[in-house]
Design a protein around this motif. Structure first.
Motif, PDB file in Angstrom:
ATOM      1  N   PHE A 134      53.018  68.285  30.512  1.00 47.74           N
ATOM      2  CA  PHE A 134      51.855  69.138  29.786  1.00 47.74           C
ATOM      3  C   PHE A 134      52.293  70.432  29.746  1.00 47.74           C
ATOM      4  N   VAL A 135      51.820  71.023  28.558  1.00 45.80           N
ATOM      5  CA  VAL A 135      52.155  72.420  28.275  1.00 45.80           C
ATOM      6  C   VAL A 135      50.897  72.928  28.082  1.00 45.80           C
ATOM      7  N   ASN A 136      50.593  74.316  28.103  1.00 55.50           N
ATOM      8  CA  ASN A 136      49.302  74.918  27.713  1.00 55.50           C
ATOM      9  C   ASN A 136      49.283  75.090  26.416  1.00 55.50           C
ATOM     10  N   ALA A 137      47.945  74.715  25.597  1.00 56.38           N
ATOM     11  CA  ALA A 137      47.990  74.685  23.978  1.00 56.38           C
ATOM     12  C   ALA A 137      48.435  76.174  23.361  1.00 56.38           C
ATOM     13  N   GLU A 138      47.765  77.180  24.422  1.00 57.83           N
ATOM     14  CA  GLU A 138      48.138  78.459  23.506  1.00 57.83           C
ATOM     15  C   GLU A 138      49.574  78.876  23.371  1.00 57.83           C
ATOM     16  N   ASP A 139      50.148  78.361  24.438  1.00 48.49           N
ATOM     17  CA  ASP A 139      51.701  78.638  24.518  1.00 48.49           C
ATOM     18  C   ASP A 139      52.426  78.071  23.305  1.00 48.49           C
ATOM     19  N   ILE A 140      51.799  76.964  22.707  1.00 46.58           N
ATOM     20  CA  ILE A 140      52.454  76.572  21.780  1.00 46.58           C
ATOM     21  C   ILE A 140      51.984  76.729  20.273  1.00 46.58           C
ATOM     22  N   GLY A 141      51.087  77.609  20.366  1.00 49.84           N
ATOM     23  CA  GLY A 141      50.127  78.140  19.142  1.00 49.84           C
ATOM     24  C   GLY A 141      48.968  77.126  18.832  1.00 49.84           C
ATOM     25  N   TYR A 142      48.470  76.446  19.477  1.00 43.99           N
ATOM     26  CA  TYR A 142      47.195  75.630  19.270  1.00 43.99           C
ATOM     27  C   TYR A 142      45.998  76.375  20.187  1.00 43.99           C
ATOM     28  N   LEU A 143      45.013  75.606  19.854  1.00 45.72           N
ATOM     29  CA  LEU A 143      43.638  75.868  20.536  1.00 45.72           C
ATOM     30  C   LEU A 143      43.281  74.895  21.567  1.00 45.72           C
ATOM     31  N   GLY A 144      43.603  73.608  21.165  1.00 43.37           N
ATOM     32  CA  GLY A 144      43.389  72.620  21.949  1.00 43.37           C
ATOM     33  C   GLY A 144      42.099  71.813  21.407  1.00 43.37           C
ATOM     34  N   GLN A 161      60.920  56.595  22.492  1.00 43.17           N
ATOM     35  CA  GLN A 161      59.857  57.278  21.909  1.00 43.17           C
ATOM     36  C   GLN A 161      58.399  57.001  22.815  1.00 43.17           C
ATOM     37  N   HIS A 162      58.305  56.075  23.400  1.00 50.86           N
ATOM     38  CA  HIS A 162      57.110  55.642  24.287  1.00 50.86           C
ATOM     39  C   HIS A 162      57.022  56.895  25.331  1.00 50.86           C
ATOM     40  N   THR A 163      58.038  57.250  26.197  1.00 48.48           N
ATOM     41  CA  THR A 163      58.037  57.816  27.220  1.00 48.48           C
ATOM     42  C   THR A 163      59.083  58.853  27.272  1.00 48.48           C
ATOM     43  N   PRO A 164      58.790  59.835  27.606  1.00 46.85           N
ATOM     44  CA  PRO A 164      57.469  60.665  28.517  1.00 46.85           C
ATOM     45  C   PRO A 164      56.587  60.930  27.150  1.00 46.85           C
ATOM     46  N   LYS A 165      55.140  60.983  27.466  1.00 51.67           N
ATOM     47  CA  LYS A 165      54.323  61.734  26.713  1.00 51.67           C
ATOM     48  C   LYS A 165      54.269  63.244  26.694  1.00 51.67           C
ATOM     49  N   LEU A 166      53.823  63.719  25.764  1.00 48.00           N
ATOM     50  CA  LEU A 166      53.764  65.370  25.763  1.00 48.00           C
ATOM     51  C   LEU A 166      52.179  65.368  25.180  1.00 48.00           C
ATOM     52  N   ALA A 167      51.659  66.200  26.190  1.00 45.22           N
ATOM     53  CA  ALA A 167      50.400  66.740  26.036  1.00 45.22           C
ATOM     54  C   ALA A 167      50.167  68.280  26.064  1.00 45.22           C
ATOM     55  N   PHE A 168      49.071  68.796  25.424  1.00 46.56           N
ATOM     56  CA  PHE A 168      48.829  70.212  25.634  1.00 46.56           C
ATOM     57  C   PHE A 168      47.285  70.427  26.046  1.00 46.56           C
ATOM     58  N   VAL A 169      47.094  71.359  26.915  1.00 46.90           N
ATOM     59  CA  VAL A 169      45.786  71.525  27.519  1.00 46.90           C
ATOM     60  C   VAL A 169      45.342  72.721  27.308  1.00 46.90           C
ATOM     61  N   ASP A 176      30.140  70.002  28.128  1.00 48.17           N
ATOM     62  CA  ASP A 176      30.002  68.754  28.334  1.00 48.17           C
ATOM     63  C   ASP A 176      31.613  68.362  28.841  1.00 48.17           C
ATOM     64  N   ILE A 177      32.221  69.264  29.006  1.00 52.33           N
ATOM     65  CA  ILE A 177      33.785  68.713  29.349  1.00 52.33           C
ATOM     66  C   ILE A 177      34.316  69.688  30.402  1.00 52.33           C
ATOM     67  N   ASP A 178      35.286  69.144  31.165  1.00 51.39           N
ATOM     68  CA  ASP A 178      35.950  70.287  32.095  1.00 51.39           C
ATOM     69  C   ASP A 178      37.212  70.835  31.437  1.00 51.39           C
ATOM     70  N   LEU A 179      38.117  70.473  30.382  1.00 52.35           N
ATOM     71  CA  LEU A 179      39.119  70.779  29.827  1.00 52.35           C
ATOM     72  C   LEU A 179      39.385  70.144  28.380  1.00 52.35           C
ATOM     73  N   LEU A 180      40.320  70.550  27.669  1.00 49.99           N
ATOM     74  CA  LEU A 180      40.731  70.070  26.301  1.00 49.99           C
ATOM     75  C   LEU A 180      42.051  69.516  26.647  1.00 49.99           C
ATOM     76  N   VAL A 181      42.272  68.374  25.884  1.00 48.46           N
ATOM     77  CA  VAL A 181      43.499  67.741  26.227  1.00 48.46           C
ATOM     78  C   VAL A 181      44.038  67.120  24.784  1.00 48.46           C
ATOM     79  N   ARG A 182      45.163  67.331  23.935  1.00 50.55           N
ATOM     80  CA  ARG A 182      45.366  66.595  22.923  1.00 50.55           C
ATOM     81  C   ARG A 182      46.795  66.150  23.259  1.00 50.55           C
TER      82      ARG A 182
END
Length: 396
Positions: free
Chosen positions: A223-233, A274-282, A300-306
Motif C-alpha cells: 500500500f502506498v499513498n495515492a498523492e505520493d505517486i501523483g494520483y487522487l485515489g 504477476q499475481h502477487t504481491p498486489k499494489l494498491a494506493f489509498v 459513504d466511505i471511510d477511504l479510497l482504494v485503487r
C-alpha cells in the motif's frame, strides 16, 4: 498430416464476486494434469486461451482481463475439519505461464456452491432450507476459508437481492470468513509485516521514494499513498490503463516492494510473479462517480482504494486485496488505517472504481506482533454454464 481430435473435460464456468473462471473437479482432469507441473499448466493455458499476443483470448474461455483469466481446481479434502481443497491458478493473458502464488478471494465465494453442486459436501449436512457451512482449504496459501452458502429446497440458492458493486445483477449473498489471513509466504516467515514495520520507506530507482505498508494478509499487498505517486485515489480504469508509462511506473513500485518483502530473490523475478504481491494506493474519502455512473459520496466511505492486478488497474477490488485492506485498516498506524482517519476499527467501507465494499477484521497485538483471527466479507456467486470445455488433443 493427421491432427489429434479435441478432447472434452467436464467443467463449470462460474462467477464469484467480481471475477469469473473455469472450475474443475480434480478427478475430471486428464491424468497428467491431476498433478502440478508443465502438463497441468499447458492444459489450463489452452482452456483459457493463452498465451495470446493479441491480448483478447478469443480462442479460449478467458475474457482478456485479470478478473476473467482464471482457473480453479477443487477436490474432496483429506485434511481433518475441511470439506474441499481449493487450488487457484491466475492465467497470464499474453505470456505462457500460470501463477499459483496466491488466492482469488472473489472466486472463493464460488467454491462452496461448486463443492455442494459437485457432491463434495455430505448430503446429510444440507438442509431443505437454510445455510450450509463449507470449510475450504485454500491450497495456494495454506489457509482456511469458511463459506456460508444459502440453500433453498435442498439446492444452492443463486438468485437473490444482494447487490455487489462491480456486478450488474443482484444474487444470493455468500458470507466468507478468511481465518488467520496472514499469508504464509516464502521470505516472510508467516509474519503479517515481513519487514517488521507498519510503514517503510520504499526506494524505487528511477521512480522515487515512497512510504509503504507491506502486509501479508489475504494476499501479499503493498500500500502506498495515492498523492505520493501523483494520483487522487478517485481514478477509474481508463485514467491509468491507457497510459503505458504509468503502468510501467506502478509495476516498478510493485517489483521493488516484492523484493523488499522477500517474495522474490531478484528484481527480474517479478515479471513471472504477476499475481502477487498486489499494489494498491489509498487516500482519504472523497466523492466521485463510479464506472457505472453511480455517485459515491464522501460520507459513504471511510477511504479510497485503487489496486493493480496483473499489470492493470482493477475494475473493482480483488477479494484477497479486500482482506488485506480490512486487516491493515484494523491496525493503527498503517497507511490504510491513517487514510481511514486512524484509530481502532473493526470494519471499513472503501470506495473502489465500481463502488463500495465493506470488509471487517479484528486485530490484536501481543509482544509487539499483530494477529488477525479472521476477516469477513460478503460476495455472491452463480453458475454461468456447465458441461465440458474442449481443447485440442496436443494440449494434454
Amino acid at each position: 498430416m493427421a491432427h489429434p481430435p479435441q478432447i472434452k473435460i467436464a467443467a463449470t464456468y462460474m462467477r464469484g464476486g467480481t471475477s469469473k473462471g473455469v472450475f474443475f473437479r480434480l478427478q475430471d482432469l486428464p491424468a497428467n494434469a491431476q498433478v502440478a507441473g508443465p502438463a497441468r499448466d499447458a492444459l489450463l493455458l489452452r482452456v483459457i486461451g493463452s498465451p495470446d499476443p493479441y491480448g483478447k483470448q478469443i480462442d479460449g474461455m478467458g475474457g482478456a482481463t485479470s478478473s476473467t483469466s482464471k482457473a480453479v481446481i477443487v477436490a474432496a479434502s483429506r485434511r481433518p475439519g475441511h470439506d474441499v481443497d481449493y487450488l487457484f491458478g491466475q492465467v497470464s493473458i499474453d505470456s505462457g505461464f500460470v501463477d499459483w502464488s496466491g488466492n482469488c478471494g472473489n472466486l472463493s465465494a464460488a467454491v462452496g456452491p461448486f463443492a455442494i453442486n459437485s457432491g463434495m459436501v455430505d448430503p446429510a449436512r444440507i438442509p431443505h432450507d437454510g445455510v450450509v457451512t463449507v470449510r475450504i482449504w485454500q491450497a495456494n496459501i495454506g489457509k482456511t476459508i469458511v463459506a456460508h452458502v444459502p440453500v433453498t429446497s435442498g439446492a444452492v440458492q443463486e438468485t437473490g437481492d444482494f447487490e455487489l458493486d462491480g456486478v450488474t445483477f443482484p444474487a444470493a449473498e455468500v458470507r466468507l470468513e478468511f481465518l488467520d489471513p496472514a499469508a504464509e509466504e516464502e521470505g516472510g516467515g508467516g509474519a503479517m509485516f515481513p519487514t517488521g514495520q507498519l510503514v517503510d520507506q520504499l526506494d524505487v530507482p528511477g521512480v522515487g521514494s515512497f512510504k509503504a505498508t507491506m502486509i501479508n494478509a489475504g494476499i501479499p499487498t503493498i500500500f502506498v499513498n495515492a498523492e505520493d505517486i501523483g494520483y487522487l485515489g478517485t481514478e477509474l480504469q481508463d485514467a491509468i490503463n491507457g497510459a503505458p508509462a504509468a503502468l510501467a511506473r506502478l509495476e516498478a513500485i510493485r517489483a521493488h516492494g516484492a523484493l523488499r518483502m522477500g517474495l522474490i530473490a531478484h528484481i527480474d523475478d517479478a515479471a513471472r510473479r504477476q499475481h502477487t504481491p498486489k499494489l494498491a494506493f489509498v487516500a482519504a474519502p472523497a466523492s466521485y462517480t463510479s464506472s457505472s455512473g453511480k455517485l459515491v459520496g464522501q460520507n459513504d466511505i471511510d477511504l479510497l482504494v485503487r489496486a493493480v492486478s496483473m499489470g492493470k488497474l482493477h475494475h473493482a477490488m480483488m477479494g484477497t486485496a479486500a482482506v488485506a485492506i480490512g486487516t491493515a485498516a484494523a491496525i493503527p498506524g498503517t497507511l490504510v488505517n491513517l487514510a481511514a482517519g486512524g484509530g481502532a476499527r473493526t470494519a471499513v467501507r472503501f470506495g473502489h472504481p465500481s463502488g463500495i465494499l465493506r470488509v471487517g477484521a479484528e486485530a490484536s497485538e501481543q509482544d509487539g506482533q499483530w494477529t488477525v483471527g479472521k476477516a469477513i466479507m460478503s460476495r455472491s456467486a452463480r453458475v454461468l454454464m456447465d458441461g465440458w470445455v474442449r481443447v485440442p488433443g496436443e494440449a494434454t
